[in-house]
Design a protein around this motif. Sequence first.
Motif, PDB file in Angstrom:
ATOM      1  N   HIS A 170       0.838  -1.213   0.000  1.00  0.00           N
ATOM      2  CA  HIS A 170       0.000   0.000   0.000  1.00  0.00           C
ATOM      3  C   HIS A 170       0.869   1.258   0.000  1.00  0.00           C
ATOM      4  N   ILE A 171       1.923   1.257   0.802  1.00  0.00           N
ATOM      5  CA  ILE A 171       2.811   2.428   0.874  1.00  0.00           C
ATOM      6  C   ILE A 171       3.475   2.680  -0.478  1.00  0.00           C
ATOM      7  N   VAL A 172       4.034   1.642  -1.070  1.00  0.00           N
ATOM      8  CA  VAL A 172       4.729   1.785  -2.361  1.00  0.00           C
ATOM      9  C   VAL A 172       3.772   2.296  -3.440  1.00  0.00           C
ATOM     10  N   ARG A 173       2.603   1.692  -3.512  1.00  0.00           N
ATOM     11  CA  ARG A 173       1.636   2.051  -4.547  1.00  0.00           C
ATOM     12  C   ARG A 173       1.095   3.467  -4.342  1.00  0.00           C
ATOM     13  N   GLN A 174       0.746   3.820  -3.098  1.00  0.00           N
ATOM     14  CA  GLN A 174       0.111   5.111  -2.841  1.00  0.00           C
ATOM     15  C   GLN A 174       1.097   6.277  -2.847  1.00  0.00           C
ATOM     16  N   ALA A 175       2.372   6.001  -2.562  1.00  0.00           N
ATOM     17  CA  ALA A 175       3.372   7.082  -2.626  1.00  0.00           C
ATOM     18  C   ALA A 175       3.476   7.641  -4.038  1.00  0.00           C
ATOM     19  N   LYS A 176       3.199   6.810  -5.040  1.00  0.00           N
ATOM     20  CA  LYS A 176       3.271   7.263  -6.431  1.00  0.00           C
ATOM     21  C   LYS A 176       2.185   8.293  -6.750  1.00  0.00           C
ATOM     22  N   GLU A 177       1.145   8.342  -5.923  1.00  0.00           N
ATOM     23  CA  GLU A 177       0.045   9.280  -6.153  1.00  0.00           C
ATOM     24  C   GLU A 177       0.301  10.652  -5.519  1.00  0.00           C
ATOM     25  N   ILE A 178       1.360  10.754  -4.717  1.00  0.00           N
ATOM     26  CA  ILE A 178       1.587  11.968  -3.931  1.00  0.00           C
ATOM     27  C   ILE A 178       2.816  12.705  -4.434  1.00  0.00           C
ATOM     28  N   LYS A 179       2.647  13.984  -4.699  1.00  0.00           N
ATOM     29  CA  LYS A 179       3.740  14.819  -5.208  1.00  0.00           C
ATOM     30  C   LYS A 179       4.869  14.885  -4.188  1.00  0.00           C
ATOM     31  N   GLY A 180       6.093  14.749  -4.682  1.00  0.00           N
ATOM     32  CA  GLY A 180       7.269  14.856  -3.836  1.00  0.00           C
ATOM     33  C   GLY A 180       8.036  13.559  -3.688  1.00  0.00           C
ATOM     34  N   TYR A 181       7.390  12.430  -3.993  1.00  0.00           N
ATOM     35  CA  TYR A 181       8.045  11.131  -3.835  1.00  0.00           C
ATOM     36  C   TYR A 181       8.800  10.681  -5.081  1.00  0.00           C
ATOM     37  N   GLU A 182       8.764  11.481  -6.137  1.00  0.00           N
ATOM     38  CA  GLU A 182       9.342  11.051  -7.416  1.00  0.00           C
ATOM     39  C   GLU A 182      10.807  10.631  -7.299  1.00  0.00           C
ATOM     40  N   ASP A 183      11.590  11.347  -6.504  1.00  0.00           N
ATOM     41  CA  ASP A 183      13.016  11.050  -6.384  1.00  0.00           C
ATOM     42  C   ASP A 183      13.406  10.525  -5.013  1.00  0.00           C
ATOM     43  N   VAL A 184      12.435  10.087  -4.234  1.00  0.00           N
ATOM     44  CA  VAL A 184      12.702   9.570  -2.892  1.00  0.00           C
ATOM     45  C   VAL A 184      12.908   8.051  -2.968  1.00  0.00           C
ATOM     46  N   MET A 185      14.006   7.561  -2.390  1.00  0.00           N
ATOM     47  CA  MET A 185      14.214   6.111  -2.334  1.00  0.00           C
ATOM     48  C   MET A 185      13.270   5.524  -1.285  1.00  0.00           C
ATOM     49  N   MET A 186      12.550   4.490  -1.674  1.00  0.00           N
ATOM     50  CA  MET A 186      11.636   3.799  -0.767  1.00  0.00           C
ATOM     51  C   MET A 186      12.272   2.447  -0.433  1.00  0.00           C
ATOM     52  N   SER A 189      12.193  -4.069   3.847  1.00  0.00           N
ATOM     53  CA  SER A 189      13.137  -4.976   4.510  1.00  0.00           C
ATOM     54  C   SER A 189      12.936  -6.390   3.994  1.00  0.00           C
ATOM     55  N   ASP A 190      13.567  -7.335   4.669  1.00  0.00           N
ATOM     56  CA  ASP A 190      13.422  -8.738   4.302  1.00  0.00           C
ATOM     57  C   ASP A 190      11.980  -9.230   4.447  1.00  0.00           C
ATOM     58  N   ASN A 191      11.131  -8.451   5.107  1.00  0.00           N
ATOM     59  CA  ASN A 191       9.709  -8.802   5.212  1.00  0.00           C
ATOM     60  C   ASN A 191       9.042  -8.954   3.850  1.00  0.00           C
ATOM     61  N   VAL A 192       9.582  -8.302   2.831  1.00  0.00           N
ATOM     62  CA  VAL A 192       8.930  -8.326   1.525  1.00  0.00           C
ATOM     63  C   VAL A 192       9.758  -9.036   0.453  1.00  0.00           C
ATOM     64  N   LEU A 193      10.712  -9.845   0.879  1.00  0.00           N
ATOM     65  CA  LEU A 193      11.455 -10.674  -0.070  1.00  0.00           C
ATOM     66  C   LEU A 193      10.587 -11.877  -0.415  1.00  0.00           C
ATOM     67  N   ASP A 194       9.544 -11.614  -1.169  1.00  0.00           N
ATOM     68  CA  ASP A 194       8.517 -12.626  -1.417  1.00  0.00           C
ATOM     69  C   ASP A 194       7.790 -12.276  -2.717  1.00  0.00           C
ATOM     70  N   LYS A 195       7.549 -13.272  -3.538  1.00  0.00           N
ATOM     71  CA  LYS A 195       6.864 -13.023  -4.801  1.00  0.00           C
ATOM     72  C   LYS A 195       5.466 -12.451  -4.579  1.00  0.00           C
ATOM     73  N   ASN A 196       4.845 -12.758  -3.441  1.00  0.00           N
ATOM     74  CA  ASN A 196       3.522 -12.227  -3.141  1.00  0.00           C
ATOM     75  C   ASN A 196       3.544 -10.701  -3.016  1.00  0.00           C
ATOM     76  N   PHE A 197       4.659 -10.157  -2.516  1.00  0.00           N
ATOM     77  CA  PHE A 197       4.772  -8.698  -2.419  1.00  0.00           C
ATOM     78  C   PHE A 197       4.699  -8.063  -3.803  1.00  0.00           C
ATOM     79  N   LEU A 198       5.430  -8.624  -4.756  1.00  0.00           N
ATOM     80  CA  LEU A 198       5.419  -8.061  -6.111  1.00  0.00           C
ATOM     81  C   LEU A 198       4.029  -8.118  -6.697  1.00  0.00           C
ATOM     82  N   ALA A 199       3.313  -9.196  -6.456  1.00  0.00           N
ATOM     83  CA  ALA A 199       1.951  -9.318  -6.986  1.00  0.00           C
ATOM     84  C   ALA A 199       1.010  -8.299  -6.347  1.00  0.00           C
ATOM     85  N   VAL A 200       1.114  -8.132  -5.040  1.00  0.00           N
ATOM     86  CA  VAL A 200       0.227  -7.203  -4.328  1.00  0.00           C
ATOM     87  C   VAL A 200       0.576  -5.757  -4.660  1.00  0.00           C
ATOM     88  N   ALA A 201       1.873  -5.465  -4.750  1.00  0.00           N
ATOM     89  CA  ALA A 201       2.299  -4.082  -5.013  1.00  0.00           C
ATOM     90  C   ALA A 201       2.025  -3.689  -6.463  1.00  0.00           C
TER      91      ALA A 201
END
Length: 201
Positions: A170-186, A189-201
Amino acid sequence: KFIAEDDACRAEGGQTAATKIAANQQVVVALGSNCSSATIPGAPILWKAGVPTISPGAASPKLTDPAARGPGFEGFSRVIFNAAFEGVELANWARKVKKFENVAVIHDGTPYVQGLAKAFADKFKEQGGKVCAEEAIGDKDTDMRPMLTKLITCKPQMVFFPTFIAATAHIVRQAKEIKGYEDVMMMGSDNVLDKNFLAVA
């Protein structure tokens, strides 16, 4: 014989699963939980029944800190680093390799995520960096826009959020909708080293 109980990576589930396992007098060792949230209430229940716990993934620093964990964890061990070590190394990378000076941190209040976020923030500040915002969300929140809108006002170069799959997506997807995040590194952690994260994001 191997038996399994699902703790759903939650405190209530950890307590329930540990109680069921502890009631079985044939159990000699518990492998898991993989989550700190379930391990913190579960491990003392198991140890009271004489069942040691070996965790492959519960990384909360509290679990192996005798001064912080309280009684009942004498039978607990883990086979990975703890979140404090992980947070320090991630902060070293952000400060020394990426040369970031101003970052923000998000946590969800769960033991692992909060411990990792704190370890990162403390080490980053110790090295002369600035943590311009430390925001908290609920681990089941889905609308991150208000928090992200508030957070971007301090103009971080990087946002560190070691949250779990759903919240991170949700954070990754919704940050793209908000001005200012274009050049911010997001950075998650290892919590999202999972193929399910890529599918959900």
